[in-house]
Write a protein that holds these residues in place. Structure first.
Motif, PDB file in Angstrom:
ATOM      1  N   TYR A  12       0.819  -1.214   0.000  1.00 20.30           N
ATOM      2  CA  TYR A  12       0.000   0.000   0.000  1.00 20.30           C
ATOM      3  C   TYR A  12       0.853   1.264   0.000  1.00 20.30           C
ATOM      4  O   TYR A  12       0.774   2.092  -0.905  1.00 20.30           O
ATOM      5  CB  TYR A  12      -0.934  -0.009   1.211  1.00 20.30           C
ATOM      6  N   ALA A  13       1.690   1.431   1.032  1.00 20.10           N
ATOM      7  CA  ALA A  13       2.541   2.618   1.091  1.00 20.10           C
ATOM      8  C   ALA A  13       3.619   2.575   0.014  1.00 20.10           C
ATOM      9  O   ALA A  13       3.905   3.585  -0.638  1.00 20.10           O
ATOM     10  CB  ALA A  13       3.179   2.741   2.472  1.00 20.10           C
ATOM     11  N   ILE A  17       4.477   5.404  -2.928  1.00 21.81           N
ATOM     12  CA  ILE A  17       5.776   6.073  -2.993  1.00 21.81           C
ATOM     13  C   ILE A  17       6.413   5.856  -4.359  1.00 21.81           C
ATOM     14  O   ILE A  17       6.982   6.779  -4.954  1.00 21.81           O
ATOM     15  CB  ILE A  17       6.685   5.572  -1.861  1.00 21.81           C
ATOM     16  N   ALA A  69       9.729  -0.348   2.747  1.00 27.25           N
ATOM     17  CA  ALA A  69       8.268  -0.337   2.902  1.00 27.25           C
ATOM     18  C   ALA A  69       7.757  -1.759   3.091  1.00 27.25           C
ATOM     19  O   ALA A  69       6.693  -2.128   2.574  1.00 27.25           O
ATOM     20  CB  ALA A  69       7.615   0.309   1.674  1.00 27.25           C
ATOM     21  N   VAL A 101       9.208   3.257   6.077  1.00 30.43           N
ATOM     22  CA  VAL A 101       7.781   3.464   6.327  1.00 30.43           C
ATOM     23  C   VAL A 101       7.469   2.911   7.710  1.00 30.43           C
ATOM     24  O   VAL A 101       7.626   1.713   7.959  1.00 30.43           O
ATOM     25  CB  VAL A 101       6.925   2.754   5.267  1.00 30.43           C
ATOM     26  N   PRO A 156       2.917   7.395   9.655  1.00 30.75           N
ATOM     27  CA  PRO A 156       1.724   8.086   9.173  1.00 30.75           C
ATOM     28  C   PRO A 156       0.781   8.377  10.337  1.00 30.75           C
ATOM     29  O   PRO A 156       1.003   7.913  11.456  1.00 30.75           O
ATOM     30  CB  PRO A 156       1.102   7.063   8.223  1.00 30.75           C
ATOM     31  N   PHE A 160      -4.078   4.565   8.998  1.00 29.65           N
ATOM     32  CA  PHE A 160      -3.484   4.634   7.672  1.00 29.65           C
ATOM     33  C   PHE A 160      -3.474   3.248   7.052  1.00 29.65           C
ATOM     34  O   PHE A 160      -3.085   2.277   7.682  1.00 29.65           O
ATOM     35  CB  PHE A 160      -2.052   5.158   7.796  1.00 29.65           C
ATOM     36  N   GLY A 190      -2.995   7.695   1.317  1.00 29.19           N
ATOM     37  CA  GLY A 190      -1.768   7.079   0.825  1.00 29.19           C
ATOM     38  C   GLY A 190      -1.025   7.997  -0.124  1.00 29.19           C
ATOM     39  O   GLY A 190       0.207   8.100  -0.084  1.00 29.19           O
ATOM     40  N   TYR A 193       0.604  10.895   1.902  1.00 27.56           N
ATOM     41  CA  TYR A 193       1.745  10.358   2.653  1.00 27.56           C
ATOM     42  C   TYR A 193       2.931  10.200   1.701  1.00 27.56           C
ATOM     43  O   TYR A 193       4.069  10.550   2.048  1.00 27.56           O
ATOM     44  CB  TYR A 193       1.375   9.015   3.280  1.00 27.56           C
ATOM     45  N   ALA A 194       2.666   9.707   0.488  1.00 26.21           N
ATOM     46  CA  ALA A 194       3.733   9.522  -0.496  1.00 26.21           C
ATOM     47  C   ALA A 194       4.337  10.855  -0.918  1.00 26.21           C
ATOM     48  O   ALA A 194       5.553  10.959  -1.109  1.00 26.21           O
ATOM     49  CB  ALA A 194       3.201   8.766  -1.710  1.00 26.21           C
TER      50      ALA A 194
END
Length: 215
Positions: A12-13, A17, A69, A101, A156, A160, A190, A193-194
């Motif tokens: 996901y994260a 990114i 991540a 992350v 985060p 999240f 997301g 955050y990226a």
């Protein structure tokens, strides 16, 4: 532009990114156990096992930044901290900064207060082991690395994840290891955050630090 390696680039994260960094023109490589059905144009996807230190060293070679991540579940449930120890050694030997992350439970409610992970009543029991494992990276493992390793651990806001993807608003705030309280009552998407994460890589203003991103 920089060459950015994202370990766990299909999660996901990680995937957010990857997409953000590629959109800015960076040379991005995603390293993961499986390859995604939909791939971001211009991104190099490498399939590999994060427990394979030879594969890790090969993909990190020549990088300007390494993003961790990875998630402490599945094949990494038992080896998560050991794998990150290997990543830290490889990044340090290569002279490459490591951006990790993190998780919300690694943060503190107030300066000097115990981390949220010391009382996990806010989280379902089935996630307690994962939250504890991730928090150990920033409380114990990363601070114990040689001073020559430049690392940033980026938590985060709460809730999240893929279950609450949110929208891309193009804004965020940066805090230290004390959790920011979202000003509008929301969390952070997301995508946003990226944005913040890649900004931190590009700006390179924080060193051996625990940060958090929220609205």
């Amino acid at each position: 532009m920089s060459r950015i390696i994202v370990l766990g680039g299909t999660g996901y994260a990680g995937s957010a990114i990857v997409a953000e960094a590629a959109a800015r023109g960076h040379e991005v490589t995603s390293f993961s156990r499986t390859l995604p059905e939909q791939q971001t144009p211009g991104v190099t996807y490498v399939q590999g096992d994060a427990t394979d230190t030879t594969a890790l060293a090969r993909v990190v070679d020549g990088a300007d930044a390494v993003v961790g991540a990875l998630a402490p579940r599945g094949a990494l449930a038992e080896d998560f901290r050991h794998v990150y120890a290997s990543i830290a050694r490889i990044a340090d030997a290569a002279g490459v900064p490591l951006h990790v992350v993190g998780g919300y439970s690694s943060l503190r409610p107030a300066p000097g207060a115990p981390r949220f992970v010391t009382d996990l009543s806010h989280a379902p029991a089935e996630f307690h082991a994962e939250l504890t494992t991730v928090s150990a990276l920033v409380s114990d493992d990363l601070p114990a690395t040689p001073e020559s390793l430049d690392w940033v651990f980026v938590s985060p806001a709460g809730r999240f994840g893929a279950h609450a993807p949110g929208e891309r608003l193009g804004r965020y705030r940066v805090g230290d290891d004390v959790a920011l309280h979202p000003e509008d009552g929301g969390e952070i998407s997301g995508a946003d955050y990226a944005i913040g994460f890649v900004d931190l890589i590009e700006q390179a203003e924080h060193h051996r630090a625990h940060l958090n991103l929220a609205y």
